[in-house]
Enzyme design. Sequence first.
Site, PDB file in Angstrom:
ATOM      1  N   ARG A 189     -10.419  19.053   5.726  1.00 19.85           N
ATOM      2  CA  ARG A 189     -10.443  18.068   6.808  1.00 19.85           C
ATOM      3  C   ARG A 189      -9.718  16.833   6.301  1.00 19.85           C
ATOM      4  O   ARG A 189      -9.954  16.380   5.183  1.00 19.85           O
ATOM      5  CB  ARG A 189     -11.880  17.725   7.175  1.00 19.85           C
ATOM      6  CG  ARG A 189     -12.683  18.925   7.561  1.00 19.85           C
ATOM      7  CD  ARG A 189     -13.908  18.534   8.321  1.00 19.85           C
ATOM      8  NE  ARG A 189     -13.585  18.409   9.710  1.00 19.85           N
ATOM      9  CZ  ARG A 189     -13.618  19.416  10.576  1.00 19.85           C
ATOM     10  NH1 ARG A 189     -13.942  20.622  10.176  1.00 19.85           N
ATOM     11  NH2 ARG A 189     -13.302  19.221  11.829  1.00 19.85           N
ATOM     12  N   ASP A 242       1.757  13.783  17.846  1.00 18.24           N
ATOM     13  CA  ASP A 242       0.476  14.190  17.255  1.00 18.24           C
ATOM     14  C   ASP A 242       0.462  15.718  17.244  1.00 18.24           C
ATOM     15  O   ASP A 242       0.197  16.349  18.262  1.00 18.24           O
ATOM     16  CB  ASP A 242      -0.672  13.615  18.094  1.00 18.24           C
ATOM     17  CG  ASP A 242      -2.036  14.009  17.551  1.00 18.24           C
ATOM     18  OD1 ASP A 242      -2.099  14.916  16.691  1.00 18.24           O
ATOM     19  OD2 ASP A 242      -3.038  13.416  17.997  1.00 18.24           O
ATOM     20  N   TYR A 264     -12.957   6.171  -7.435  1.00 17.21           N
ATOM     21  CA  TYR A 264     -12.525   5.162  -6.454  1.00 17.21           C
ATOM     22  C   TYR A 264     -11.095   4.780  -6.744  1.00 17.21           C
ATOM     23  O   TYR A 264     -10.742   4.550  -7.892  1.00 17.21           O
ATOM     24  CB  TYR A 264     -13.424   3.913  -6.506  1.00 17.21           C
ATOM     25  CG  TYR A 264     -14.111   3.702  -5.185  1.00 17.21           C
ATOM     26  CD1 TYR A 264     -13.386   3.250  -4.081  1.00 17.21           C
ATOM     27  CD2 TYR A 264     -15.456   4.015  -5.009  1.00 17.21           C
ATOM     28  CE1 TYR A 264     -13.990   3.101  -2.845  1.00 17.21           C
ATOM     29  CE2 TYR A 264     -16.063   3.867  -3.775  1.00 17.21           C
ATOM     30  CZ  TYR A 264     -15.321   3.411  -2.692  1.00 17.21           C
ATOM     31  OH  TYR A 264     -15.910   3.280  -1.474  1.00 17.21           O
ATOM     32  N   LYS A 317      -6.449  22.209  10.782  1.00 18.87           N
ATOM     33  CA  LYS A 317      -6.359  23.147  11.917  1.00 18.87           C
ATOM     34  C   LYS A 317      -5.403  24.284  11.531  1.00 18.87           C
ATOM     35  O   LYS A 317      -5.688  24.969  10.560  1.00 18.87           O
ATOM     36  CB  LYS A 317      -5.983  22.372  13.167  1.00 18.87           C
ATOM     37  CG  LYS A 317      -7.094  21.363  13.533  1.00 18.87           C
ATOM     38  CD  LYS A 317      -6.799  20.524  14.753  1.00 18.87           C
ATOM     39  CE  LYS A 317      -7.907  19.483  14.945  1.00 18.87           C
ATOM     40  NZ  LYS A 317      -7.607  18.549  16.046  1.00 18.87           N
ATOM     41  N   GLU A 351      -8.833   2.621  -4.408  1.00 21.79           N
ATOM     42  CA  GLU A 351      -8.227   1.797  -3.353  1.00 21.79           C
ATOM     43  C   GLU A 351      -6.819   1.391  -3.745  1.00 21.79           C
ATOM     44  O   GLU A 351      -6.566   1.035  -4.904  1.00 21.79           O
ATOM     45  CB  GLU A 351      -9.074   0.541  -3.105  1.00 21.79           C
ATOM     46  CG  GLU A 351     -10.268   0.793  -2.224  1.00 21.79           C
ATOM     47  CD  GLU A 351     -11.087  -0.464  -1.973  1.00 21.79           C
ATOM     48  OE1 GLU A 351     -10.718  -1.548  -2.453  1.00 21.79           O
ATOM     49  OE2 GLU A 351     -12.115  -0.339  -1.285  1.00 21.79           O
ATOM     50  N   THR A 382      -3.520  16.395  11.657  1.00 22.57           N
ATOM     51  CA  THR A 382      -4.695  16.716  10.856  1.00 22.57           C
ATOM     52  C   THR A 382      -4.275  17.822   9.904  1.00 22.57           C
ATOM     53  O   THR A 382      -3.258  18.490  10.100  1.00 22.57           O
ATOM     54  CB  THR A 382      -5.867  17.214  11.726  1.00 22.57           C
ATOM     55  OG1 THR A 382      -5.407  18.320  12.512  1.00 22.57           O
ATOM     56  CG2 THR A 382      -6.394  16.131  12.643  1.00 22.57           C
TER      57      THR A 382
HETATM   58  C1  LIG Z   1      -8.104  17.339  16.341  1.00 20.54           C
HETATM   59  C2  LIG Z   1      -7.176  16.334  16.895  1.00 20.54           C
HETATM   60  C3  LIG Z   1      -7.251  14.972  16.525  1.00 20.54           C
HETATM   61  C4  LIG Z   1      -8.387  14.360  15.746  1.00 20.54           C
HETATM   62  O1  LIG Z   1      -8.794  14.919  14.630  1.00 20.54           O
HETATM   63  P1  LIG Z   1     -10.228  14.609  13.975  1.00 20.54           P
HETATM   64  O2  LIG Z   1      -9.955  15.011  12.577  1.00 20.54           O
HETATM   65  O3  LIG Z   1     -11.208  15.456  14.703  1.00 20.54           O
HETATM   66  O4  LIG Z   1     -10.501  13.150  14.117  1.00 20.54           O
HETATM   67  C5  LIG Z   1      -6.285  14.117  17.009  1.00 20.54           C
HETATM   68  N1  LIG Z   1      -5.323  14.546  17.815  1.00 20.54           N
HETATM   69  C6  LIG Z   1      -5.238  15.832  18.221  1.00 20.54           C
HETATM   70  C7  LIG Z   1      -4.134  16.249  19.139  1.00 20.54           C
HETATM   71  C8  LIG Z   1      -6.162  16.766  17.785  1.00 20.54           C
HETATM   72  O5  LIG Z   1      -6.091  18.024  18.211  1.00 20.54           O
END
Ligand SMILES: *Cc1c(COP(=O)(O)O)cnc(C)c1O
Length: 440
Positions: free
Chosen positions: A232, A197, A51, A226, A53, A223
């Site tokens: 993740r 994003d 932990y 991807k 925080e 993220t």
């Molecule tokens: C995948 C994605 C997210 C969210 O990701 P999670 O990890 O699934 O919550 C946010 N914005 C965009 C553009 C995404 O492609």
Amino acid sequence: MKNLKAVDPQIYKLVKEEEKRQEDVLEMIPSENYASKAVLEVLGSVLNNKYSEGYPKKRYYQGNTLIDDIEILAQERAKKLFGVPHVNVQPYSGSPANTAVYFALLEPFKSKILGLSLAFGGHLTHGSPVSFSGKYFKIIPYNLDKNGLINYDEVEKLALKERPNIIVCGATAYPRIIDFKRFGEIADKVEAYLLADVSHIAGLIIGGTHPSPIPYVHIVMTTTHKTLRGPRGAMIMVTEKGLKKDPELAGKIDKAVFPGLQGGPHDNQTAAIAVSLLEASKLEFKKYSEQVVKNAKVLAEELTKSRFNLVSGGTDNHLLLIDLANKKINGALAAYALEVAGIVVNKNAVPNDPMPPFYPSGIRLGTPAITTRGIKEKEMVQIAKWINDVINEISSEVLPLDKAKRSEFWKDFKKRVEKNKKLLEIKEEVKTLCSKFSLP
Ligand SMILES: *Cc1c(COP(=O)(O)O)cnc(C)c1O
């Protein structure tokens, strides 16, 4: 996994079966990838037990000297790789990360978010009415034009009229280059914060195959699982431009993540982000990123030859959005049949889709995961042929417009497709191809 096998044979069996599934199919959902063994090892390490925080050197728990070293490494690698002065590596995933940005900068029920609508390829957290983002903030959605492209003049007009507090650029289903510079100019004109994003394209940005938003935006969220190919998780970065607009921005973001929104960070995830950032800094990753785009382009060309209608007419990145209306096949049926044939994609709405989201007119597919396996242009030609064969095979299937008849049709459709000889043949051929390209 001998311990898992002994303790919980049921879960062990399901994991092994999932491993086999991942080996035997062409994983073409564009948001998915195969993380390296190194990333998976550190995810499953003792770091799970801690932990911590707070932030490095300011923790609310004892015993965090080594965790501090790990989190600082992750931060330093991200800052160097993306070229930003500040990063937060603690968000549990992309949706909580976007939430934290809004929490840091916006007032509930008052502030306005300008974002790409879900129906046109935006993410749920960009202001969809079914998401918290659409419930707690005033949403100004923008759509794509009839060619499936962002109309920057329209975005600018909307921004000037509505004066949003934050503009979100980035998408989950947009196959073209995003003009971050233009978004930057629009945000500056209306003095809005600009959040890029880049969840889908972070790996392409690092590999140099998509222009970077860093010089033009205030905040970048991505993220890490991807195209970046890590665990993740997510990161929120603050740019020089962001600090110039708001010298408190970094502190606001950090406070919003913890204690605003989250408790203890997932230290195993933080370490895995650090590992994936190291991997992404290598020449190999640049080559990977280039191959992802090359593979997508070949797929787009081949499918276009077979009269598939690609939204926007093609792709610049890792994904394709296909409108199946001219093929007279619904996206949900196509995705199901493709999976039977060992090709895993997802059904997806296309711009101005007349169909409901559960039965959209299109499919979305991409090359990040299969490129990780080592698949190149030559195999892409074959994959396009298989996709065409599958769609032709089910061309007589018509989803009933009458909602009441849909569930019965769907049941019968599945039965027919699951024993379709041609599809099962393709499935075997796919498996043979996959056996030549091992997972990491
Ligand atoms: C995948 C994605 C997210 C969210 O990701 P999670 O990890 O699934 O919550 C946010 N914005 C965009 C553009 C995404 O492609």
